[in-house]
Write a protein that holds these residues in place. Structure first.
Motif, mmCIF file in Angstrom:
data_model
loop_
_atom_site.group_PDB
_atom_site.id
_atom_site.type_symbol
_atom_site.label_atom_id
_atom_site.label_comp_id
_atom_site.label_asym_id
_atom_site.label_seq_id
_atom_site.Cartn_x
_atom_site.Cartn_y
_atom_site.Cartn_z
ATOM 1 N N ALA A 1 -6.916 2.174 -6.695
ATOM 2 C CA ALA A 1 -6.471 3.472 -6.192
ATOM 3 C C ALA A 1 -7.685 4.206 -5.628
ATOM 4 C CB ALA A 1 -5.826 4.290 -7.305
ATOM 5 N N TRP A 2 -7.470 4.881 -4.521
ATOM 6 C CA TRP A 2 -8.515 5.672 -3.862
ATOM 7 C C TRP A 2 -8.019 7.099 -3.717
ATOM 8 C CZ3 TRP A 2 -6.955 0.849 -2.317
ATOM 9 C CH2 TRP A 2 -7.931 -0.160 -2.275
ATOM 10 N N LEU A 3 -8.912 8.055 -3.836
ATOM 11 C CA LEU A 3 -8.557 9.472 -3.782
ATOM 12 C C LEU A 3 -9.377 10.194 -2.730
ATOM 13 C CD1 LEU A 3 -7.465 12.208 -4.986
ATOM 14 C CD2 LEU A 3 -9.407 12.082 -6.587
ATOM 15 N N ASP A 4 -8.701 11.040 -1.948
ATOM 16 C CA ASP A 4 -9.362 12.019 -1.087
ATOM 17 C C ASP A 4 -8.924 13.389 -1.606
ATOM 18 O OD1 ASP A 4 -10.301 13.788 0.781
ATOM 19 O OD2 ASP A 4 -9.228 12.924 2.475
ATOM 20 N N PRO A 5 -9.739 14.021 -2.466
ATOM 21 C CA PRO A 5 -9.320 15.278 -3.078
ATOM 22 C C PRO A 5 -9.159 16.424 -2.083
ATOM 23 C CG PRO A 5 -11.590 14.766 -3.685
ATOM 24 C CD PRO A 5 -11.051 13.587 -2.928
ATOM 25 N N ASP A 6 -9.825 16.356 -0.940
ATOM 26 C CA ASP A 6 -9.690 17.418 0.059
ATOM 27 C C ASP A 6 -8.304 17.417 0.699
ATOM 28 O OD1 ASP A 6 -12.294 18.285 -0.408
ATOM 29 O OD2 ASP A 6 -13.119 17.058 1.205
ATOM 30 N N SER A 7 -7.791 16.238 1.014
ATOM 31 C CA SER A 7 -6.449 16.146 1.619
ATOM 32 C C SER A 7 -5.361 16.034 0.550
ATOM 33 C CB SER A 7 -6.357 14.935 2.551
ATOM 34 O OG SER A 7 -6.369 13.730 1.803
ATOM 35 N N MET B 1 0.867 -1.165 0.000
ATOM 36 C CA MET B 1 0.000 0.000 0.000
ATOM 37 C C MET B 1 0.907 1.219 0.000
ATOM 38 S SD MET B 1 -3.197 1.198 0.252
ATOM 39 C CE MET B 1 -4.178 -0.156 0.846
ATOM 40 N N ASP B 2 0.604 2.147 -0.873
ATOM 41 C CA ASP B 2 1.383 3.374 -0.835
ATOM 42 C C ASP B 2 0.468 4.586 -0.849
ATOM 43 O OD1 ASP B 2 1.104 3.973 -3.805
ATOM 44 O OD2 ASP B 2 2.237 2.113 -3.881
ATOM 45 N N VAL B 3 1.038 5.704 -0.438
ATOM 46 C CA VAL B 3 0.291 6.945 -0.283
ATOM 47 C C VAL B 3 1.003 8.028 -1.086
ATOM 48 C CG1 VAL B 3 -0.632 8.623 1.352
ATOM 49 C CG2 VAL B 3 -0.349 6.234 2.063
ATOM 50 N N HIS B 4 0.234 8.723 -1.891
ATOM 51 C CA HIS B 4 0.750 9.831 -2.690
ATOM 52 C C HIS B 4 0.131 11.121 -2.185
ATOM 53 C CE1 HIS B 4 2.190 7.061 -5.898
ATOM 54 N NE2 HIS B 4 1.216 6.322 -5.402
ATOM 55 N N SER B 5 0.900 12.195 -2.198
ATOM 56 C CA SER B 5 0.409 13.513 -1.808
ATOM 57 C C SER B 5 0.410 14.419 -3.029
ATOM 58 C CB SER B 5 1.309 14.111 -0.729
ATOM 59 O OG SER B 5 1.285 13.301 0.419
ATOM 60 N N GLY B 6 -0.272 15.546 -2.902
ATOM 61 C CA GLY B 6 -0.247 16.532 -3.970
ATOM 62 C C GLY B 6 -1.401 16.449 -4.945
ATOM 63 N N PHE B 7 -2.437 15.725 -4.597
ATOM 64 C CA PHE B 7 -3.592 15.569 -5.482
ATOM 65 C C PHE B 7 -4.782 16.397 -4.997
ATOM 66 C CE2 PHE B 7 -1.015 12.039 -6.765
ATOM 67 C CZ PHE B 7 -1.367 11.761 -8.082
ATOM 68 N N ILE B 8 -4.518 17.520 -4.323
ATOM 69 C CA ILE B 8 -5.606 18.365 -3.811
ATOM 70 C C ILE B 8 -6.465 18.835 -4.976
ATOM 71 C CG2 ILE B 8 -6.150 20.579 -2.699
ATOM 72 C CD1 ILE B 8 -3.691 20.119 -0.921
ATOM 73 N N GLY B 9 -7.768 18.632 -4.843
ATOM 74 C CA GLY B 9 -8.715 19.052 -5.861
ATOM 75 C C GLY B 9 -8.772 18.158 -7.081
#
Length: 79
Positions: free
Chosen positions: A36-42, A1-9
């Motif tokens: 893949a799952w996205l939380d656009p707010d974070s 499992m990995d986590v990516h940052s920088g996908f705000i909005g």
């Protein structure tokens, strides 16, 4: 499992495009990015992948243009 940052909005279509880039190149590393799952707010994207090694999965993401250093090998599973 990995986590990516920088996908705000980011949108579902943008997530799908990023995922499709992974799928297009994963075979070269012997890996598979399953979901893949996205939380656009974070701005966080979470990816479930399988492969011969953590490094192989990280190379897929890097080649696809969304590298991460936050990755976890999960050796214990229950269903």
């Amino acid at each position: 499992m990995d986590v990516h940052s920088g996908f705000i909005g980011a949108t579902e279509d943008q997530l799908r495009a990023a995922h499709e880039r992974d799928l297009a190149i994963e075979a070269a590393e012997g890996a598979h990015v399953e979901r893949a799952w996205l939380d656009p707010d974070s701005g966080k994207v979470f990816c479930l992948s399988s492969g011969p090694s953590k490094e192989a999965v990280l190379r897929v993401h890097e080649k696809a243009g969304h590298p991460t250093t936050e990755s976890y090998e999960l050796p214990v599973e229950v269903e």
